[in-house]
Structure formats: structure tokens, C-alpha cells
Motif scaffolding. Structure first.
Motif, PDB file in Angstrom:
ATOM      1  N   GLN A 240      -1.334   6.153 -15.036  1.00 43.74           N
ATOM      2  CA  GLN A 240      -0.323   5.060 -15.484  1.00 43.74           C
ATOM      3  C   GLN A 240       1.036   5.808 -15.502  1.00 43.74           C
ATOM      4  OE1 GLN A 240      -0.281   1.594 -15.204  1.00 43.74           O
ATOM      5  NE2 GLN A 240       1.862   2.023 -15.008  1.00 43.74           N
ATOM      6  N   VAL A 241       1.123   7.040 -16.385  1.00 44.19           N
ATOM      7  CA  VAL A 241       2.397   7.740 -16.426  1.00 44.19           C
ATOM      8  C   VAL A 241       2.924   8.246 -15.254  1.00 44.19           C
ATOM      9  CG1 VAL A 241       3.266  10.017 -17.269  1.00 44.19           C
ATOM     10  CG2 VAL A 241       1.937   8.513 -18.793  1.00 44.19           C
ATOM     11  N   LEU A 242       1.953   8.749 -14.347  1.00 49.05           N
ATOM     12  CA  LEU A 242       2.454   9.472 -13.208  1.00 49.05           C
ATOM     13  C   LEU A 242       2.925   8.310 -12.166  1.00 49.05           C
ATOM     14  CD1 LEU A 242      -0.683  11.790 -11.986  1.00 49.05           C
ATOM     15  CD2 LEU A 242       1.462  12.455 -12.319  1.00 49.05           C
ATOM     16  N   LEU A 243       2.310   7.165 -11.898  1.00 43.19           N
ATOM     17  CA  LEU A 243       2.783   6.097 -11.388  1.00 43.19           C
ATOM     18  C   LEU A 243       4.023   5.548 -11.718  1.00 43.19           C
ATOM     19  CD1 LEU A 243      -0.668   3.996 -10.913  1.00 43.19           C
ATOM     20  CD2 LEU A 243       0.712   5.317  -9.268  1.00 43.19           C
ATOM     21  N   ASP A 244       4.278   5.465 -12.965  1.00 39.33           N
ATOM     22  CA  ASP A 244       5.542   5.055 -13.550  1.00 39.33           C
ATOM     23  C   ASP A 244       6.646   6.204 -13.196  1.00 39.33           C
ATOM     24  OD1 ASP A 244       4.576   2.947 -14.902  1.00 39.33           O
ATOM     25  OD2 ASP A 244       4.294   3.827 -16.786  1.00 39.33           O
ATOM     26  N   ILE A 245       6.347   7.378 -12.982  1.00 36.01           N
ATOM     27  CA  ILE A 245       7.166   8.565 -12.502  1.00 36.01           C
ATOM     28  C   ILE A 245       7.631   8.384 -11.123  1.00 36.01           C
ATOM     29  CG2 ILE A 245       7.789  10.837 -12.456  1.00 36.01           C
ATOM     30  CD1 ILE A 245       6.151  11.353 -14.922  1.00 36.01           C
TER      31      ILE A 245
ATOM     32  N   GLU B 218       0.762  -1.152  -0.108  1.00 36.80           N
ATOM     33  CA  GLU B 218       0.126   0.128  -0.063  1.00 36.80           C
ATOM     34  C   GLU B 218       0.853   1.327  -0.023  1.00 36.80           C
ATOM     35  OE1 GLU B 218      -3.217   0.064   2.912  1.00 36.80           O
ATOM     36  OE2 GLU B 218      -3.550  -2.287   2.471  1.00 36.80           O
ATOM     37  N   SER B 219       0.309   2.382  -0.647  1.00 35.70           N
ATOM     38  CA  SER B 219       1.209   3.429  -0.869  1.00 35.70           C
ATOM     39  C   SER B 219      -0.052   4.587  -0.984  1.00 35.70           C
ATOM     40  CB  SER B 219       2.016   3.642  -1.971  1.00 35.70           C
ATOM     41  OG  SER B 219       2.336   5.035  -2.453  1.00 35.70           O
ATOM     42  N   ALA B 220       0.166   5.610   0.049  1.00 36.93           N
ATOM     43  CA  ALA B 220      -1.102   6.651  -0.031  1.00 36.93           C
ATOM     44  C   ALA B 220      -0.989   7.476  -1.354  1.00 36.93           C
ATOM     45  CB  ALA B 220      -0.812   7.587   1.116  1.00 36.93           C
ATOM     46  N   VAL B 221       0.478   7.645  -1.979  1.00 34.33           N
ATOM     47  CA  VAL B 221       0.181   8.327  -3.367  1.00 34.33           C
ATOM     48  C   VAL B 221      -0.072   7.333  -4.365  1.00 34.33           C
ATOM     49  CG1 VAL B 221       2.073   9.026  -4.959  1.00 34.33           C
ATOM     50  CG2 VAL B 221       2.631   9.613  -2.646  1.00 34.33           C
ATOM     51  N   ARG B 222       0.105   6.278  -4.376  1.00 35.22           N
ATOM     52  CA  ARG B 222      -0.641   5.297  -5.396  1.00 35.22           C
ATOM     53  C   ARG B 222      -2.063   5.249  -5.358  1.00 35.22           C
ATOM     54  NH1 ARG B 222       1.399   1.772  -8.704  1.00 35.22           N
ATOM     55  NH2 ARG B 222       3.320   1.848  -7.966  1.00 35.22           N
ATOM     56  N   ASP B 223      -2.400   5.198  -3.993  1.00 36.03           N
ATOM     57  CA  ASP B 223      -3.901   4.751  -3.999  1.00 36.03           C
ATOM     58  C   ASP B 223      -4.648   6.343  -4.225  1.00 36.03           C
ATOM     59  OD1 ASP B 223      -3.665   2.551  -3.008  1.00 36.03           O
ATOM     60  OD2 ASP B 223      -3.741   3.017  -0.938  1.00 36.03           O
ATOM     61  N   ALA B 224      -3.960   7.386  -3.936  1.00 34.59           N
ATOM     62  CA  ALA B 224      -4.609   8.737  -4.543  1.00 34.59           C
ATOM     63  C   ALA B 224      -4.677   9.011  -5.856  1.00 34.59           C
ATOM     64  CB  ALA B 224      -3.838   9.812  -3.582  1.00 34.59           C
ATOM     65  N   VAL B 225      -3.705   8.465  -6.685  1.00 35.34           N
ATOM     66  CA  VAL B 225      -3.642   8.667  -7.959  1.00 35.34           C
ATOM     67  C   VAL B 225      -4.562   7.674  -8.553  1.00 35.34           C
ATOM     68  CG1 VAL B 225      -2.401   8.073 -10.026  1.00 35.34           C
ATOM     69  CG2 VAL B 225      -1.165   9.367  -8.184  1.00 35.34           C
ATOM     70  N   LEU B 226      -4.806   6.350  -8.178  1.00 36.28           N
ATOM     71  CA  LEU B 226      -6.062   5.586  -8.849  1.00 36.28           C
ATOM     72  C   LEU B 226      -7.118   5.900  -8.598  1.00 36.28           C
ATOM     73  CD1 LEU B 226      -3.903   2.080  -7.617  1.00 36.28           C
ATOM     74  CD2 LEU B 226      -3.885   3.130  -9.905  1.00 36.28           C
ATOM     75  N   VAL B 227      -7.506   6.506  -7.500  1.00 36.50           N
ATOM     76  CA  VAL B 227      -9.061   6.883  -7.365  1.00 36.50           C
ATOM     77  C   VAL B 227      -9.263   8.131  -7.991  1.00 36.50           C
ATOM     78  CG1 VAL B 227      -8.975   5.129  -5.274  1.00 36.50           C
ATOM     79  CG2 VAL B 227      -8.573   7.805  -5.217  1.00 36.50           C
TER      80      VAL B 227
ATOM     81  N   THR C 201     -10.690  10.810 -10.137  1.00 38.39           N
ATOM     82  CA  THR C 201     -11.699  10.520 -11.245  1.00 38.39           C
ATOM     83  C   THR C 201     -11.495  11.618 -12.272  1.00 38.39           C
ATOM     84  OG1 THR C 201     -13.346  12.131 -10.017  1.00 38.39           O
ATOM     85  CG2 THR C 201     -13.635   9.590  -9.704  1.00 38.39           C
ATOM     86  N   VAL C 202     -10.534  12.778 -12.145  1.00 37.86           N
ATOM     87  CA  VAL C 202     -10.221  13.649 -13.043  1.00 37.86           C
ATOM     88  C   VAL C 202      -9.290  13.109 -14.181  1.00 37.86           C
ATOM     89  CG1 VAL C 202      -9.529  15.808 -13.511  1.00 37.86           C
ATOM     90  CG2 VAL C 202     -10.950  15.667 -11.448  1.00 37.86           C
ATOM     91  N   LEU C 203      -8.368  12.268 -13.673  1.00 42.80           N
ATOM     92  CA  LEU C 203      -7.241  12.004 -14.271  1.00 42.80           C
ATOM     93  C   LEU C 203      -7.552  10.624 -15.412  1.00 42.80           C
ATOM     94  CD1 LEU C 203      -4.458  11.617 -11.744  1.00 42.80           C
ATOM     95  CD2 LEU C 203      -4.655  13.416 -13.691  1.00 42.80           C
ATOM     96  N   THR C 204      -7.092  10.384 -16.601  1.00 40.70           N
ATOM     97  CA  THR C 204      -7.298   9.329 -17.399  1.00 40.70           C
ATOM     98  C   THR C 204      -6.571   8.142 -17.172  1.00 40.70           C
ATOM     99  OG1 THR C 204      -5.701   9.937 -19.128  1.00 40.70           O
ATOM    100  CG2 THR C 204      -7.938  10.804 -19.335  1.00 40.70           C
TER     101      THR C 204
END
Length: 158
Positions: A124-129, A105-114, A116-119
């Protein structure tokens, strides 16, 4: 007419003679039911009808119904389409279906994944970076933090 239970449908009593093929079929069946039930619960939580989701995901109504009832196990491509229709991360469905391993678990990963504004592509690009920065920092400091999600062995699709 035989009254013996089907080995896949039958009980797990010691007298059952389920071979490796029967056990594998039971595991696949359970996985299909699990992902189907999860998709149904997400669809109902989003207040989307089966017909609406089939249109959003580009999947036929009968096929989606079969997935939800655990009669079919969808491919990764179909899961991605369903995730898009439900505005979920495809990663969530991949993990649930057993295609990807669950990451720490990662708070950053969870925030990006949920978000709703991002495609899905932007997520995926944000998580890769983010993953790249984590690996770089770990290499520079020599810090081996097992609780930090920096072990990425699964294959990524482009």
C-alpha cells in the motif's frame, strides 16, 4: 401449500413481478456468490484447505464455508483477513466484491500487488508513493492520459 416460485429464486420471465427490493436482494446474492466462488478458486489454486484458510484468516470454518457458497457477504475487514491468509492483495478482493472500483491496468501496480515478499502495508505504501508521483507528473506536464491510473476517488482505509 403454494407452488409459486420465490421472486428471488424464480425465473426472469416477463410475468414475474419482482419489485425493487427483490431485485436488490438478487444483486446482493449474486455479488456474494461471485466473491465466494473467487475466494474458493484462489484457495484451491493455493492448495490450502478450508480449515487452514480459516485458521490463517482468523475466521471461523463454518463462516468461511458460507462465504464460499455465497450464503454470506463478508465485510471489508473479513476480506482483508482472507486476503492475508491467501497472500493476495486485499484490493483484489475489494474490487471483486464491489467495494472498490477497478482501476486502469498498470504494469507497476500489478507487479507490486502480486509480489509475495512484500507485506500488505508495504504494498500500500509503495502504491501510494507511485500514485503520488503519477499525479505530480501529470500536473507538471498537463498531460491528461486516460489510460494512466491517476484517478483515485475511492476512500482509503488507514
Amino acid at each position: 401449500m403454494s407452488t409459486e416460485p420465490d421472486p428471488i429464486e424464480g425465473s426472469d420471465t416477463p410475468g414475474d413481478s419482482a419489485g425493487p427490493g427483490d431485485i436488490a436482494a438478487r444483486v446482493v446474492n449474486n455479488a456474494a456468490q461471485d466473491i465466494g466462488a473467487f475466494i474458493r478458486s484462489q484457495r484451491e489454486a493455493a492448495q490450502v484447505s478450508l480449515r487452514q484458510l480459516s485458521q490463517l484468516a482468523g475466521v471461523s470454518n463454518p463462516y468461511l464455508s458460507q462465504i464460499e457458497r455465497g450464503l454470506r457477504k463478508p465485510s471489508a475487514e473479513v476480506l482483508a483477513q482472507i486476503a492475508k491468509g491467501l497472500r493476495l492483495s486485499a484490493e483484489v478482493l475489494y474490487v471483486r466484491a464491489g467495494i472498490l472500483e477497478h482501476r486502469a491496468e498498470s504494469a507497476v501496480r500489478d507487479a507490486v500487488l502480486v509480489d509475495t515478499v512484500l507485506t500488505e502495508r508495504q504494498k500500500q505504501v509503495l502504491l501510494d508513493i507511485y500514485d503520488s508521483f503519477c499525479r505530480e507528473n501529470q500536473q507538471n506536464t498537463g498531460d491528461a492520459r486516460p489510460d494512466h491510473p491517476t484517478d483515485f476517488d475511492e476512500e482509503k482505509s488507514s
